[in-house]
Structures are given as structure tokens and as C-alpha cells.
Motif scaffolding. Structure first.
Motif, PDB file in Angstrom:
ATOM      1  N   GLU A   1      -7.601   0.575  10.830  1.00  0.00           N
ATOM      2  CA  GLU A   1      -8.982   0.143  11.041  1.00  0.00           C
ATOM      3  C   GLU A   1      -9.090  -1.373  11.148  1.00  0.00           C
ATOM      4  N   ARG A   2      -8.321  -2.082  10.309  1.00  0.00           N
ATOM      5  CA  ARG A   2      -8.449  -3.544  10.260  1.00  0.00           C
ATOM      6  C   ARG A   2      -7.144  -4.278  10.517  1.00  0.00           C
ATOM      7  N   VAL A   3      -6.043  -3.560  10.578  1.00  0.00           N
ATOM      8  CA  VAL A   3      -4.729  -4.196  10.661  1.00  0.00           C
ATOM      9  C   VAL A   3      -3.925  -3.614  11.818  1.00  0.00           C
ATOM     10  N   ILE A   4      -3.200  -4.491  12.487  1.00  0.00           N
ATOM     11  CA  ILE A   4      -2.197  -4.082  13.474  1.00  0.00           C
ATOM     12  C   ILE A   4      -0.842  -4.515  12.934  1.00  0.00           C
TER      13      ILE A   4
ATOM     14  N   THR B   1      18.938  -2.983  17.309  1.00  0.00           N
ATOM     15  CA  THR B   1      20.098  -2.246  16.799  1.00  0.00           C
ATOM     16  C   THR B   1      19.740  -1.302  15.649  1.00  0.00           C
ATOM     17  N   ARG B   2      18.456  -1.311  15.254  1.00  0.00           N
ATOM     18  CA  ARG B   2      17.935  -0.453  14.172  1.00  0.00           C
ATOM     19  C   ARG B   2      18.539  -0.799  12.812  1.00  0.00           C
ATOM     20  N   GLU B   3      19.003  -2.040  12.661  1.00  0.00           N
ATOM     21  CA  GLU B   3      19.519  -2.488  11.361  1.00  0.00           C
ATOM     22  C   GLU B   3      18.392  -2.856  10.410  1.00  0.00           C
ATOM     23  N   GLY B   4      17.251  -3.194  10.949  1.00  0.00           N
ATOM     24  CA  GLY B   4      16.076  -3.532  10.162  1.00  0.00           C
ATOM     25  C   GLY B   4      14.860  -3.501  11.057  1.00  0.00           C
ATOM     26  N   MET B   5      13.712  -3.253  10.469  1.00  0.00           N
ATOM     27  CA  MET B   5      12.491  -3.161  11.254  1.00  0.00           C
ATOM     28  C   MET B   5      11.417  -4.023  10.604  1.00  0.00           C
ATOM     29  N   ILE B   6      11.638  -5.333  10.695  1.00  0.00           N
ATOM     30  CA  ILE B   6      10.706  -6.295  10.120  1.00  0.00           C
ATOM     31  C   ILE B   6       9.622  -6.567  11.157  1.00  0.00           C
ATOM     32  N   VAL B   7       8.377  -6.492  10.728  1.00  0.00           N
ATOM     33  CA  VAL B   7       7.247  -6.625  11.637  1.00  0.00           C
ATOM     34  C   VAL B   7       6.202  -7.565  11.045  1.00  0.00           C
ATOM     35  N   GLY B   8       5.247  -7.942  11.866  1.00  0.00           N
ATOM     36  CA  GLY B   8       4.152  -8.776  11.410  1.00  0.00           C
ATOM     37  C   GLY B   8       2.876  -7.970  11.269  1.00  0.00           C
ATOM     38  N   MET B   9       1.943  -8.538  10.505  1.00  0.00           N
ATOM     39  CA  MET B   9       0.606  -7.946  10.325  1.00  0.00           C
ATOM     40  C   MET B   9      -0.417  -8.873  10.972  1.00  0.00           C
ATOM     41  N   TRP B  10      -1.322  -8.304  11.752  1.00  0.00           N
ATOM     42  CA  TRP B  10      -2.390  -9.059  12.393  1.00  0.00           C
ATOM     43  C   TRP B  10      -3.728  -8.421  12.079  1.00  0.00           C
ATOM     44  N   ASP B  11      -4.741  -9.252  11.976  1.00  0.00           N
ATOM     45  CA  ASP B  11      -6.106  -8.766  11.820  1.00  0.00           C
ATOM     46  C   ASP B  11      -6.507  -8.123  13.153  1.00  0.00           C
ATOM     47  N   ALA B  12      -6.906  -6.860  13.118  1.00  0.00           N
ATOM     48  CA  ALA B  12      -7.228  -6.129  14.350  1.00  0.00           C
ATOM     49  C   ALA B  12      -8.417  -6.731  15.083  1.00  0.00           C
ATOM     50  N   ALA B  13      -9.368  -7.304  14.362  1.00  0.00           N
ATOM     51  CA  ALA B  13     -10.572  -7.850  14.999  1.00  0.00           C
ATOM     52  C   ALA B  13     -10.352  -9.241  15.582  1.00  0.00           C
TER      53      ALA B  13
ATOM     54  N   TYR C   1      -5.520  -5.824   3.278  1.00  0.00           N
ATOM     55  CA  TYR C   1      -4.686  -5.768   4.481  1.00  0.00           C
ATOM     56  C   TYR C   1      -3.307  -5.177   4.191  1.00  0.00           C
ATOM     57  N   VAL C   2      -2.682  -5.611   3.112  1.00  0.00           N
ATOM     58  CA  VAL C   2      -1.330  -5.133   2.801  1.00  0.00           C
ATOM     59  C   VAL C   2      -1.353  -3.634   2.511  1.00  0.00           C
ATOM     60  N   THR C   3      -2.327  -3.182   1.750  1.00  0.00           N
ATOM     61  CA  THR C   3      -2.409  -1.749   1.450  1.00  0.00           C
ATOM     62  C   THR C   3      -2.530  -0.935   2.731  1.00  0.00           C
ATOM     63  N   GLU C   4      -3.352  -1.390   3.663  1.00  0.00           N
ATOM     64  CA  GLU C   4      -3.503  -0.665   4.933  1.00  0.00           C
ATOM     65  C   GLU C   4      -2.202  -0.689   5.731  1.00  0.00           C
ATOM     66  N   ALA C   5      -1.536  -1.838   5.787  1.00  0.00           N
ATOM     67  CA  ALA C   5      -0.270  -1.933   6.530  1.00  0.00           C
ATOM     68  C   ALA C   5       0.796  -1.034   5.910  1.00  0.00           C
ATOM     69  N   VAL C   6       0.892  -1.012   4.590  1.00  0.00           N
ATOM     70  CA  VAL C   6       1.889  -0.167   3.923  1.00  0.00           C
ATOM     71  C   VAL C   6       1.557   1.308   4.132  1.00  0.00           C
ATOM     72  N   ARG C   7       0.279   1.646   4.160  1.00  0.00           N
ATOM     73  CA  ARG C   7      -0.111   3.038   4.460  1.00  0.00           C
ATOM     74  C   ARG C   7       0.356   3.416   5.863  1.00  0.00           C
ATOM     75  N   LEU C   8       0.152   2.528   6.847  1.00  0.00           N
ATOM     76  CA  LEU C   8       0.594   2.796   8.215  1.00  0.00           C
ATOM     77  C   LEU C   8       2.107   3.010   8.279  1.00  0.00           C
ATOM     78  N   LEU C   9       2.856   2.127   7.603  1.00  0.00           N
ATOM     79  CA  LEU C   9       4.320   2.256   7.608  1.00  0.00           C
ATOM     80  C   LEU C   9       4.779   3.514   6.876  1.00  0.00           C
ATOM     81  N   THR C  10       4.103   3.859   5.799  1.00  0.00           N
ATOM     82  CA  THR C  10       4.464   5.066   5.048  1.00  0.00           C
ATOM     83  C   THR C  10       4.223   6.303   5.904  1.00  0.00           C
TER      84      THR C  10
ATOM     85  N   GLN D   1      -2.756  10.256   5.412  1.00  0.00           N
ATOM     86  CA  GLN D   1      -4.095   9.760   5.118  1.00  0.00           C
ATOM     87  C   GLN D   1      -4.954   9.847   6.384  1.00  0.00           C
ATOM     88  N   THR D   2      -6.208  10.239   6.214  1.00  0.00           N
ATOM     89  CA  THR D   2      -7.098  10.318   7.377  1.00  0.00           C
ATOM     90  C   THR D   2      -8.152   9.238   7.289  1.00  0.00           C
TER      91      THR D   2
END
Length: 196
Positions: free
Chosen positions: A19-22, A74-86, A121-130, A195-196
Motif C-alpha cells: 500500500e505504501r512501500v515498493i 547469481t542468486r547469492e543474495g537478494m538485497i533490495v531497496g525500499m521506496w515510498d510508493a506515493a 514502512y519496514v513492517t510492510e516491506a518485511v511482510r511483502l518479503l515474507t 496477509q490480505t
């Protein structure tokens, strides 16, 4: 146990949108935003994150991003960034550390710039990754670790229903060389409802 023959053929996401995070993989053009966020947050990050004194220049951040892109490919790690969706403002970093592809065992890490903390923001991002690791990668185990004194960081897995497995005593050191304890949280397959 099913041995994965070609890791580079495992499909990964272009972005995860809440909803708020990419959440998305880094691009070279993100270097100025990453460097700015770390510079803004050094004092905030220093007690917890070993990279707090890195990213002193845009070039250093660009070099770091190129290494993360290579690890993503190479799929050794999947480090990503978080952005405000708006607003598209860079918020911080997160991602998956691979412990074992054969048993689909991952760890989620995260940090957020000082000016963006406390907004969920972090909680939403971790939910997406989970959701992603259980639904797409069919994870058997997902772990989150943090310093036991980092109350904000520990609140994220607690809020999401991760099981607090225990405390690793004197398992690492702070940037000042003091011994520290690490909290370990996890979920295993079958424990995560989408989660819905």
C-alpha cells in the motif's frame, strides 16, 4: 531435499508493491539516494549496522550497488531497496540473505533512514518479503536477527507473528568492540498466513 541445479534460472521479482512501500532491486541510478540516506542516518545506524561508516561518496554507493546486482543475478543474495510508493523517496534497505537454497532457508534484514522511522514502512516491506519467500520460493525457514538492544528492529518480527526462538549470547561485537547479544526470530513453512 531437492538440490537446485541452476540457481540463475530461479525467477525473481522486478518489484513488490504494498500500500505504501515498493521493494525492488537496486539500480546504478539509485546510488545518490542510497548515499544520501546513509549520510543522513549515520548516527542512527552506527550502533546496529556495520556499513554505517561506508557510502561516503556516490561512487562508493554505486560500486556497492553493482556488487549487489551481481549477487542478485547469481542468486547469492537478494538485497533490495525500499521506496515510498506515493513519493518515490528512497527509505532504506532490506532483502534476503540466502542461508541454503537446497532447503529454502533465508534471512531477512532491514534498515531505514532516520527521517522515515516510526511510520510502519519496514513492517510492510518485511511482510511483502515474507509473502514472497513462502509463496514463490517455497521457503522452509525464514529468519530475522537483531541486536537485543535494538527495540525498534525487534518490534518488526514480533508485530508480524515471527516466533522468538532465543538469544545468542556474546555472539558478535558492536562497532566499539563490545560483546553483543542477538535475538533470533523465525517462521517455518506452514506458519505464515498470506496477509490480505
Amino acid at each position: 531435499m531437492n538440490r537446485i541445479k541452476y540457481l540463475t534460472l530461479i525467477p525473481l521479482f522486478d518489484e513488490l508493491r504494498g500500500e505504501r512501500v515498493i521493494v525492488r532491486p537496486y539500480r546504478e541510478s539509485d546510488a545518490p539516494h542510497l548515499q544520501e540516506a546513509v549520510a543522513e542516518s549515520r548516527d542512527h545506524l552506527r550502533p546496529w549496522m556495520p556499513f554505517a561508516d561506508e557510502h561516503q561518496s556516490v561512487e562508493e554507493s554505486r560500486d556497492w550497488i553493482i556488487h549487489q546486482i551481481a549477487r542478485w543475478l547469481t542468486r547469492e543474495g537478494m538485497i533490495v531497496g525500499m521506496w515510498d510508493a506515493a513519493t518515490q523517496r528512497y527509505l532504506g534497505g532490506t532483502g534476503l540473505h540466502v542461508h541454503d537454497w537446497d532447503i529454502a532457508y533465508f534471512e531477512i534484514g532491514y534498515w531505514i533512514r532516520a527521517s522515515a522511522q516510526g511510520h510502519g514502512y519496514v513492517t510492510e516491506a518485511v511482510r511483502l518479503l515474507t509473502d514472497y519467500v513462502f509463496d514463490t520460493l517455497k521457503a522452509s525457514r525464514v529468519e530475522i536477527r537483531c541486536d537485543e538492544l535494538n527495540v525498534r528492529s525487534a518490534a518488526v518480527p514480533r508485530r508480524l507473528g515471527y516466533v522468538e526462538e532465543g538469544l545468542l549470547r556474546n555472539d558478535s561485537t558492536t562497532p566499539e568492540g563490545e560483546l553483543r547479544n542477538t535475538l533470533v526470530f523465525s517462521l517455518i513453512s506452514g506458519e505464515w498466513p498470506k496477509q490480505t
